[in-house]
Design an enzyme around this catalytic site. Structure first.
Site, PDB file in Angstrom:
ATOM      1  N   GLY A 116       0.836  -1.204   0.000  1.00 50.74           N
ATOM      2  CA  GLY A 116       0.000   0.000   0.000  1.00 50.74           C
ATOM      3  C   GLY A 116       0.867   1.249   0.000  1.00 50.74           C
ATOM      4  N   ILE A 141       1.605   3.208   6.878  1.00 52.80           N
ATOM      5  CA  ILE A 141       0.873   4.139   7.743  1.00 52.80           C
ATOM      6  C   ILE A 141       0.530   3.461   9.067  1.00 52.80           C
ATOM      7  CG2 ILE A 141      -0.124   5.445   5.821  1.00 52.80           C
ATOM      8  CD1 ILE A 141      -2.848   4.018   6.579  1.00 52.80           C
ATOM      9  N   ASP A 142       0.524   2.123   9.070  1.00 47.99           N
ATOM     10  CA  ASP A 142       0.068   1.388  10.258  1.00 47.99           C
ATOM     11  C   ASP A 142       1.079   1.413  11.410  1.00 47.99           C
ATOM     12  OD1 ASP A 142      -2.038   0.689   8.589  1.00 47.99           O
ATOM     13  OD2 ASP A 142      -1.119  -1.219   8.025  1.00 47.99           O
ATOM     14  N   THR A 149       5.938  -6.797   1.710  1.00 44.53           N
ATOM     15  CA  THR A 149       7.029  -6.465   0.777  1.00 44.53           C
ATOM     16  C   THR A 149       8.366  -6.944   1.316  1.00 44.53           C
ATOM     17  OG1 THR A 149       5.837  -4.468   0.179  1.00 44.53           O
ATOM     18  CG2 THR A 149       8.180  -4.508  -0.359  1.00 44.53           C
ATOM     19  N   MET A 153      -7.650   3.561   9.912  1.00 44.91           N
ATOM     20  CA  MET A 153      -6.981   2.335   9.448  1.00 44.91           C
ATOM     21  C   MET A 153      -5.968   1.844  10.494  1.00 44.91           C
ATOM     22  SD  MET A 153      -6.312   2.825   5.392  1.00 44.91           S
ATOM     23  CE  MET A 153      -7.526   2.265   4.210  1.00 44.91           C
TER      24      MET A 153
END
Ligand code: F6P
Length: 365
Positions: free
Chosen positions: A16, A143-144, A122, A186
Site C-alpha cells: 500500500g 501508515i500502520d 514487501t 486504518m
C-alpha cells in the site's frame, strides 16, 4: 565524486502506498547518482516491474520536485508477489512461483543491490529474494506503524495527522447536533493510528485491536458524559477493533494479496448498537484511504529522507539482508528477519494508554 565499486542499483516501492515514498526515492537517487556516480533504476509498480523487467532510469531530473508529493512516482502493487504471482485462468486466479524471472531481471540489469521500500508483506518477499542470492536493502514504510524493529515507519505521521484533522472537524458538528460521532481509522491489527489521533484529537473513547471492547462500557462512558452536561461524544475506533469474545469486521477478502483480509465497517456496527442502547443519535465516518493520500508531513519527509540516506550507506557498506530502522532518535539497520513476521502492536502497558486513562478516556474495557 566518491569512489565505490557499486555501479548500479534498483529501487522499488511495493504494498500500500503512503506519503513519504517519493522523499525516500529522492534521497536515494540524489545521493547515489550525484555523490557516488551510481546508476539507479526504479522498477514500476513494485515487484510487478521486477518480474516483467519494467523500469525507468532515475536521475536528478526524476528526483527533483518530488519531496512533497504523495503517492509514489514508481507506482506500487500489493498483489504482485514473485513467489505467489496471480495469473487468471478462466474466471479464477491460479498462483505461480515466478521468482526466477525476478532474479533473472536483477541479473540482466547487472544490479549490485535492490532497495525495497515496503511493509510487512514487501519485506517478507525481500527476505526470500535475499536468501535466493540478491543483495537486498529494506526501508520500512506503512501508515500502520506495525513493523517490528523500528520505532517508526514513515507514512504514520501523515496518516495520523489526517485522522486528527478529521476528528477536529467531527468535533464541531458533534457538538452542534449533540451526537455521538464515531470515526474509524486504518491500522490493520494495530491501534497506533487510533491511539495517536485519538489522543491528538481529544477522543472520549478510543478503541484499539489490542484491547477488546465491551459495548456496555462504551455506553456507560457516553451516559456519564451526558450527566456531566457533555451532550456529545467522539469515539475513535481502529478498523481492527473487536468486542470481547467477538470477531473482526471484515469488509473484503483480496485473494491475491499477501494479507488477504481487508478490515472495515466496525464504526457502522458500533453506531447502530450505541444508538439502540443510549437513544442518542450516532453517526459513523469511515476515513479509509484518505489517510494514505496527500502530502507527507514535515516529520515524515525528514524520516523518509533519513531512511533513504541510510539505505544508500547500507548498499555502500555491503550491509545486505537488512532494513533501515529508527531506534530512539538514531537511524540504525537491523536484520530483515527481525522486522517481518511479527507485528509491532501497541503494548498494553503503554504510557500513552495510562495517561489517557488517567484523563478519563475510555478504551471500552
Ligand atoms: O497497510 C496499510 C493499509 O492502509 C491498512 O491500514 C489497511 O487495512 C489496508 O492497507 C488497506 O488496503 P487496500 O489498499 O488494499 O484497501
Amino acid at each position: 565524486m566518491k569512489k565505490t565499486t557499486i555501479k548500479k542499483i534498483g529501487v522499488l516501492t511495493a504494498g500500500g502506498d503512503c506519503p513519504g515514498l517519493n522523499a525516500v526515492i529522492r534521497a536515494i537517487v540524489k545521493i547515489a547518482t550525484e555523490k557516488y556516480n551510481i546508476k539507479v533504476i526504479g522498477f514500476k509498480d513494485g515487484y510487478e516491474g521486477l518480474i516483467h523487467n519494467r523500469f525507468v532510469s532515475l536521475g536528478n531530473r526524476e528526483a527533483s520536485g518530488i519531496l512533497t508529493m504523495g503517492g509514489t512516482i514508481l507506482g506500487t502493487s500489493n498483489t504482485a508477489a514473485p513467489y505467489r504471482y496471480a495469473v487468471t485462468k478462466g474466471k479464477k486466479f491460479i498462483y505461480q512461483d515466478v521468482s526466477k524471472k525476478a532474479i533473472a531481471n536483477y541479473k540482466k540489469n547487472k544490479l549490485d543491490a535492490l532497495i525495497t521500500i515496503g511493509g510487512d508483506g514487501t519485506l517478507s518477499t525481500a527476505l526470500k529474494l535475499q536468501r535466493d542470492g540478491l543483495n537486498i536493502v529494506g526501508v520500512p514504510k506503512t501508515i500502520d506503524n506495525d513493523l517490528s524493529g523500528t520505532d517508526l515507519t514513515f507514512g504514520f505521521d501523515s496518516a495520523f495527522t489526517t485522522a486528527t484533522e478529521a476528528i477536529d472537524k467531527l468535533h464541531t458538528t458533534a457538538q452542534s447536533h449533540h451526537r455521538v460521532m464515531i470515526v474509524e481509522v486504518m491500522g490493520r491489527y494495530a491501534g497506533w493510528i487510533a491511539l495517536f489521533s485519538g489522543m491528538a484529537g481529544g477522543g472520549d473513547v478510543i478503541l484499539i485491536p489490542e484491547i477488546p471492547y465491551g459495548i456496555e462500557n462504551i455506553c456507560a462512558k457516553i451516559k456519564e458524559r451526558k450527566i456531566r452536561g457533555k451532550r456529545f461524544s467522539i469515539i475513535v475506533v481502529a478498523e481492527g477493533a473487536k468486542p470481547v469474545g467477538g470477531e473482526l469486521t471484515v469488509s473484503q477478502i483480496v485473494e491475491r494479496s499477501f494479507d488477504q483480509i481487508r478490515l472495515g465497517g466496525v464504526a457502522s456496527r458500533l453506531a447502530e448498537e450505541i444508538e439502540r442502547r443510549t437513544l442518542i443519535e450516532c453517526r459513523a465516518t469511515i476515513l479509509g484511504h484518505v489517510q494514505r493520500g496527500g502530502i507527507p508531513t514535515p516529520a515524515d519527509r525528514v524520516l523518509a529522507t533519513r531512511y533513504g540516506a541510510e539505505a544508500v550507506d547500507m548498499v555502500l557498506k555491503g550491509e545486505f539482508g537488512r532494513m533501515a530502522a529508527l531506534q530512539g532518535n538514531k537511524i540504525v539497520n537491523i536484520p530483515l528477519q527481525k522486522a517481518v513476521g511479527k507485528l509491532k502492536l501497541v503494548p498494553l502497558d503503554s504510557g500513552l494508554i495510562r495517561s489517557l486513562k488517567k484523563m478519563g478516556v475510555s478504551f471500552g474495557d
